[in-house]
Design an enzyme around this catalytic site. Structure first.
Site, PDB file in Angstrom:
ATOM      1  N   LYS A  40       0.854  -1.209   0.000  1.00  0.00           N
ATOM      2  CA  LYS A  40       0.000   0.000   0.000  1.00  0.00           C
ATOM      3  C   LYS A  40       0.878   1.243   0.000  1.00  0.00           C
ATOM      4  CE  LYS A  40      -1.502   1.495   4.124  1.00  0.00           C
ATOM      5  NZ  LYS A  40      -1.173   2.880   4.467  1.00  0.00           N
ATOM      6  N   ASN A  41       1.938   1.238   0.800  1.00  0.00           N
ATOM      7  CA  ASN A  41       2.763   2.436   0.959  1.00  0.00           C
ATOM      8  C   ASN A  41       3.749   2.644  -0.176  1.00  0.00           C
ATOM      9  OD1 ASN A  41       1.346   2.990   3.215  1.00  0.00           O
ATOM     10  ND2 ASN A  41       2.938   2.398   4.664  1.00  0.00           N
ATOM     11  N   CYS A 134      -4.170  13.000  13.640  1.00  0.00           N
ATOM     12  CA  CYS A 134      -4.189  11.568  13.316  1.00  0.00           C
ATOM     13  C   CYS A 134      -4.059  10.826  14.645  1.00  0.00           C
ATOM     14  CB  CYS A 134      -3.014  11.285  12.382  1.00  0.00           C
ATOM     15  SG  CYS A 134      -2.613   9.544  12.268  1.00  0.00           S
ATOM     16  N   ARG A 139       1.769  14.499  13.203  1.00  0.00           N
ATOM     17  CA  ARG A 139       2.122  14.213  11.814  1.00  0.00           C
ATOM     18  C   ARG A 139       2.025  15.449  10.921  1.00  0.00           C
ATOM     19  NH1 ARG A 139      -0.312   8.612  10.010  1.00  0.00           N
ATOM     20  NH2 ARG A 139       1.403   8.752   8.507  1.00  0.00           N
ATOM     21  N   ASP A 324       5.710   0.444  11.930  1.00  0.00           N
ATOM     22  CA  ASP A 324       4.438  -0.153  11.504  1.00  0.00           C
ATOM     23  C   ASP A 324       4.303  -1.602  11.938  1.00  0.00           C
ATOM     24  OD1 ASP A 324       4.116   1.609   8.313  1.00  0.00           O
ATOM     25  OD2 ASP A 324       3.873   2.220  10.394  1.00  0.00           O
ATOM     26  N   ARG A 416      -8.148  -0.462   5.614  1.00  0.00           N
ATOM     27  CA  ARG A 416      -7.362   0.550   4.896  1.00  0.00           C
ATOM     28  C   ARG A 416      -6.090  -0.063   4.306  1.00  0.00           C
ATOM     29  NH1 ARG A 416      -6.569   6.090   7.923  1.00  0.00           N
ATOM     30  NH2 ARG A 416      -5.474   6.306   5.939  1.00  0.00           N
TER      31      ARG A 416
HETATM   32  C1  EPZ Z   1       4.894   6.860   6.289  1.00  0.00           C
HETATM   33  O1  EPZ Z   1       4.144   7.892   6.901  1.00  0.00           O
HETATM   34  C2  EPZ Z   1       3.953   5.663   6.213  1.00  0.00           C
HETATM   35  N1  EPZ Z   1       2.799   6.002   5.368  1.00  0.00           N
HETATM   36  C3  EPZ Z   1       3.499   5.283   7.614  1.00  0.00           C
HETATM   37  O2  EPZ Z   1       2.695   4.124   7.511  1.00  0.00           O
HETATM   38  C4  EPZ Z   1       4.727   4.951   8.448  1.00  0.00           C
HETATM   39  O3  EPZ Z   1       4.325   4.664   9.762  1.00  0.00           O
HETATM   40  C5  EPZ Z   1       5.693   6.150   8.444  1.00  0.00           C
HETATM   41  O4  EPZ Z   1       6.025   6.500   7.090  1.00  0.00           O
HETATM   42  C6  EPZ Z   1       6.985   5.846   9.185  1.00  0.00           C
HETATM   43  O5  EPZ Z   1       7.619   4.746   8.586  1.00  0.00           O
HETATM   44  C7  EPZ Z   1       2.948   5.981   4.034  1.00  0.00           C
HETATM   45  O6  EPZ Z   1       4.008   5.694   3.500  1.00  0.00           O
HETATM   46  C8  EPZ Z   1       1.721   6.316   3.235  1.00  0.00           C
HETATM   47  P1  EPZ Z   1       7.053  10.208   8.226  1.00  0.00           P
HETATM   48  P2  EPZ Z   1       4.741   9.394   6.890  1.00  0.00           P
HETATM   49  O7  EPZ Z   1       6.894  11.465   7.445  1.00  0.00           O
HETATM   50  O8  EPZ Z   1       5.546   9.619   5.669  1.00  0.00           O
HETATM   51  C9  EPZ Z   1       7.477  13.577  11.533  1.00  0.00           C
HETATM   52  C10 EPZ Z   1       0.798   2.819   7.822  1.00  0.00           C
HETATM   53  O9  EPZ Z   1       0.509   2.226   8.847  1.00  0.00           O
HETATM   54  N2  EPZ Z   1       7.309  14.538  10.426  1.00  0.00           N
HETATM   55  O10 EPZ Z   1       8.190   9.309   7.878  1.00  0.00           O
HETATM   56  O11 EPZ Z   1       3.608  10.316   7.154  1.00  0.00           O
HETATM   57  C11 EPZ Z   1       6.213  12.751  11.768  1.00  0.00           C
HETATM   58  O12 EPZ Z   1       5.327  13.449  12.626  1.00  0.00           O
HETATM   59  C12 EPZ Z   1       1.320   4.230   7.910  1.00  0.00           C
HETATM   60  O13 EPZ Z   1       0.761   2.324   6.666  1.00  0.00           O
HETATM   61  C13 EPZ Z   1       7.416  15.911  10.707  1.00  0.00           C
HETATM   62  O14 EPZ Z   1       7.632  16.314  11.843  1.00  0.00           O
HETATM   63  O15 EPZ Z   1       5.706   9.371   8.132  1.00  0.00           O
HETATM   64  C14 EPZ Z   1       6.755  11.486  12.403  1.00  0.00           C
HETATM   65  O16 EPZ Z   1       6.927  11.701  13.778  1.00  0.00           O
HETATM   66  C15 EPZ Z   1       1.114   4.804   9.289  1.00  0.00           C
HETATM   67  N3  EPZ Z   1       7.263  16.790   9.671  1.00  0.00           N
HETATM   68  C16 EPZ Z   1       8.131  11.320  11.737  1.00  0.00           C
HETATM   69  O17 EPZ Z   1       8.463  12.591  11.169  1.00  0.00           O
HETATM   70  C17 EPZ Z   1       7.024  16.378   8.385  1.00  0.00           C
HETATM   71  O18 EPZ Z   1       6.913  17.242   7.491  1.00  0.00           O
HETATM   72  C18 EPZ Z   1       8.143  10.281  10.609  1.00  0.00           C
HETATM   73  O19 EPZ Z   1       7.069  10.578   9.780  1.00  0.00           O
HETATM   74  C19 EPZ Z   1       6.916  14.992   8.134  1.00  0.00           C
HETATM   75  C20 EPZ Z   1       7.063  14.094   9.156  1.00  0.00           C
END
Ligand code: EPZ
Length: 436
Positions: A40-41, A134, A139, A324, A416
């Protein structure tokens, strides 16, 4: 054409699935073979990438899950033509008439922000709703926006929307992420491929899904080096062309099934996966006394005949232990001998499954970003509520080993990211059914 599991969402949640529940009777060891779907991701950024060209892009092995339907709906709303045939999707964004991602879609799937980079790169502007809160954390997407500004976009925020525009087009830049972000890396990679000149992304996410996206973009004519490492170099090109691509297997789904085989003391063959994408989990499971055998280049056999040992885990960005899989691993540690310490470093609120596991009899103490799990506990079936995608998976795993019957409410969360999960688990011996 195979029937889709979900009709395109009116408000993101097809009515019928909002009320669905799972009824699970625990105790049956899972035995047999279970095939892993496409990730999915990886499918979500790949679908967003289709906006970067007016030519058709064909994607195979797209899972039939709700988040994908939401992304399809979003692409159609921009003016793209989207045709679905089972696990193959053909997207033709001949003309992007509405470079927008409306709130009613973004609120149901924050990954909608993945269209931000492609829309700005293709049309010079974008209007994307801010994702909002969320279950697992704030996030924010501040790092996506800061990177886009470095590429020459002007970003405004009003009425809950991001308004981005590039009067003079995008230009290359050196982007160094303050912290690693998966979709932030993907969003900016998709913007950079059409930016004039060279872009370097430092402290980039190294997840396999990033490398898979780069492979698709390269097939479309992009010039990218280093995807899958912490430094990605992009040389912008004036335009991209159509392509055909097969999405990589879902490592989180594969990991969930490995843990399902272990927690039920079964003997499960997990096929169509990429073992190297699971090396952190496999290492922890083996330390815990789970037997995992690589039976082929894309298959793993899991069984756990003896006692399980408590092994500490800290979630980290890839190639570390995936956040995850943290909830699923916690369910397993409730069955292990001793105390295990689970530390969640990626999200600030990703222990909600622990509260439900405790209602089933698990012995867990939460202290900030750490969960202390004491085992083994004899779990008992209970009425529980799913809170987010991976927490739901954790509750299913616990229910498979609990004595008696568990009813899990709000299974739209699990729909989802896991296609027909109850049917696939039934086929390997689980007593699980969906009730409306
Ligand atoms: C991706 O989310 C995945 N989703 C998530 O999977 C996964 O848990 C996550 O990466 C971490 O591996 C998809 O790929 C669609 P991040 P993402 O940006 O990209 C902070 C699932 O279960 N951050 O790597 O949104 C954020 O708050 C989902 O399939 C900022 O502060 O995660 C988090 O604490 C859940 N500012 C950390 O970085 C930003 O602009 C990592 O988030 C972006 C992120």
């Amino acid at each position: 054409m195979p029937k889709r599991v979900f009709a395109p969402p009116e408000d993101g949640f097809p009515k019928r699935s909002r009320m669905d529940k799972f009824v699970i009777r625990g105790g049956a060891p899972l035995r047999g073979e279970i095939a892993v779907n496409g990730a999915k991701n990886s499918a979500l950024p790949a679908l967003a990438a289709c906006l970067l060209t007016e030519e058709p892009v064909i994607l195979h092995r797209i899972p039939d899950v709700r988040d994908i339907v939401t992304m399809e709906t979003l692409l159609r709303s921009t003016g793209a033509n989207v045709e679905v045939d089972g696990h193959t999707i053909r997207v033709e964004a001949r003309e992007v008439v509405r470079p927008e991602a409306p709130y009613e879609l973004v609120k149901t799937m924050r990954a909608s922000s993945l269209v931000l980079g492609p829309l700005v790169a293709r049309t010079g502007r974008a209007r994307v709703s801010l994702p909002g809160g969320c279950a697992i954390g704030a996030r924010p997407i501040n790092l996506h926006l800061a990177g886009l500004e470095q590429l020459g976009a002007r970003i405004r925020q009003e009425h809950g929307y991001i308004e981005a525009e590039t009067p003079n087009g995008l230009h290359g830049a050196l982007i160094t992420f303050d912290r690693i972000t998966v979709t932030g890396t993907e969003d900016l990679l998709m913007a950079a491929v059409l930016a004039e000149g060279e872009t370097v992304i430092e402290n980039a996410a190294q997840e396999p899904e990033v490398a898979d996206l780069a492979e698709l973009l390269t097939k479309m004519g992009a010039q990218i080096e280093g995807a899958g490492t912490s430094t990605i170099r992009v040389r912008g090109v004036p335009r991209l062309h159509g392509a055909e691509h097969t999405i990589i297997p879902d490592r989180i789904e594969a990991g969930t099934f490995l843990i399902a085989g272990a927690i039920t003391r079964g003997d499960l063959l997990v096929t169509r996966c990429v073992p190297e994408h699971l090396s952190a989990l496999i290492s922890k499971l083996r330390q815990a006394g789970v037997r995992i055998e690589e039976t082929g280049p894309d298959s793993l056999r899991v069984c756990a005949p003896g006692k399980l040992r408590s092994i500490d885990v800290t979630t980290e960005e890839y190639p570390g232990f995936a956040t995850d899989l943290q909830a699923q691993y916690m369910a397993l540690m409730t069955q292990a001998q001793g105390i295990s310490l689970i530390t969640e470093t990626i999200f600030e609120n990703r222990f909600m499954h622990a509260l439900e596991l405790m209602r089933m009899g698990a012995n867990i103490r939460l202290e900030g970003r750490q969960a202390i799990v004491a085992g083994p506990s004899q779990l008992t079936g209970a009425a529980v509520i799913a809170s987010d995608l991976r927490a739901s998976a954790s509750l299913v795993l616990a229910a498979l080993v609990a004595s008696g019957e568990t009813v899990i409410d709000r299974v739209y969360h699990i729909d989802r990211g896991y296609e027909k999960i109850e049917e696939r688990l039934q086929q390997v011996g689980a007593s699980i059914r969906r009730i409306r």
